[in-house]
Design a protein around this motif. Sequence first.
Motif, PDB file in Angstrom:
ATOM      1  N   LYS A 153      -2.269  11.916   0.213  1.00 61.80           N
ATOM      2  CA  LYS A 153      -1.820  10.586  -0.239  1.00 61.80           C
ATOM      3  C   LYS A 153      -0.468  10.226   0.365  1.00 61.80           C
ATOM      4  O   LYS A 153      -0.229   9.078   0.744  1.00 61.80           O
ATOM      5  CB  LYS A 153      -1.736  10.524  -1.765  1.00 61.80           C
ATOM      6  N   ILE A 172      -0.964   9.153   3.918  1.00 58.94           N
ATOM      7  CA  ILE A 172      -1.430   7.760   3.981  1.00 58.94           C
ATOM      8  C   ILE A 172      -0.254   6.811   3.754  1.00 58.94           C
ATOM      9  O   ILE A 172      -0.102   5.811   4.462  1.00 58.94           O
ATOM     10  CB  ILE A 172      -2.566   7.505   2.968  1.00 58.94           C
ATOM     11  N   ALA A 173       0.609   7.125   2.784  1.00 55.13           N
ATOM     12  CA  ALA A 173       1.806   6.299   2.532  1.00 55.13           C
ATOM     13  C   ALA A 173       2.676   6.239   3.781  1.00 55.13           C
ATOM     14  O   ALA A 173       3.208   5.176   4.130  1.00 55.13           O
ATOM     15  CB  ALA A 173       2.597   6.852   1.347  1.00 55.13           C
ATOM     16  N   GLU A 198      -0.338   7.325  -6.273  1.00 55.39           N
ATOM     17  CA  GLU A 198      -1.513   8.196  -6.282  1.00 55.39           C
ATOM     18  C   GLU A 198      -1.111   9.643  -5.986  1.00 55.39           C
ATOM     19  O   GLU A 198      -1.648  10.574  -6.584  1.00 55.39           O
ATOM     20  CB  GLU A 198      -2.550   7.719  -5.266  1.00 55.39           C
ATOM     21  N   ASN A 217       0.073   4.289  -2.687  1.00 56.83           N
ATOM     22  CA  ASN A 217      -0.278   5.653  -2.272  1.00 56.83           C
ATOM     23  C   ASN A 217       0.722   6.688  -2.786  1.00 56.83           C
ATOM     24  O   ASN A 217       0.338   7.810  -3.115  1.00 56.83           O
ATOM     25  CB  ASN A 217      -0.436   5.734  -0.757  1.00 56.83           C
ATOM     26  N   SER A 230       0.815  -1.208   0.000  1.00 56.97           N
ATOM     27  CA  SER A 230       0.000   0.000   0.000  1.00 56.97           C
ATOM     28  C   SER A 230       0.853   1.264   0.000  1.00 56.97           C
ATOM     29  O   SER A 230       0.414   2.310  -0.499  1.00 56.97           O
ATOM     30  CB  SER A 230      -0.929  -0.003   1.216  1.00 56.97           C
TER      31      SER A 230
END
Length: 119
Positions: free
Chosen positions: A64, A67-68, A51, A48, A44
Amino acid sequence: MSQKENIIAIKTFEFSLTIIQLFIDLKKENEFIVSKQLLRSATSIGANVEEAIAAQSKKDFVSKMTIASKEARETKYWLRLLDKSNLTKIDIHTHLIEIEHIVNIITKIIMTATQPVAK
């Protein structure tokens, strides 16, 4: 795309590949629970980052990348758990070093992106 984003995109993709191999090796040792969590969080990170590279705005980019960062920290947790438990005989040390580098790079990218623009 800046040079830093290129580096982190490459690093996270390559890290995902190494974690996929680790996942395969852990399954051979009949370790299915932690390895699955590790696989999800580790892959993931790069998703991310990709993204973030295609973000529609600075706010979207930071979101993003944040989140990463969270996924990278979760990945570090699962790797530490594998390292300190008796679930596997596989040496996790190089993965821990690499995830630490990834966390540091993503943190710097977020800090740079959220700094006020000088006028």
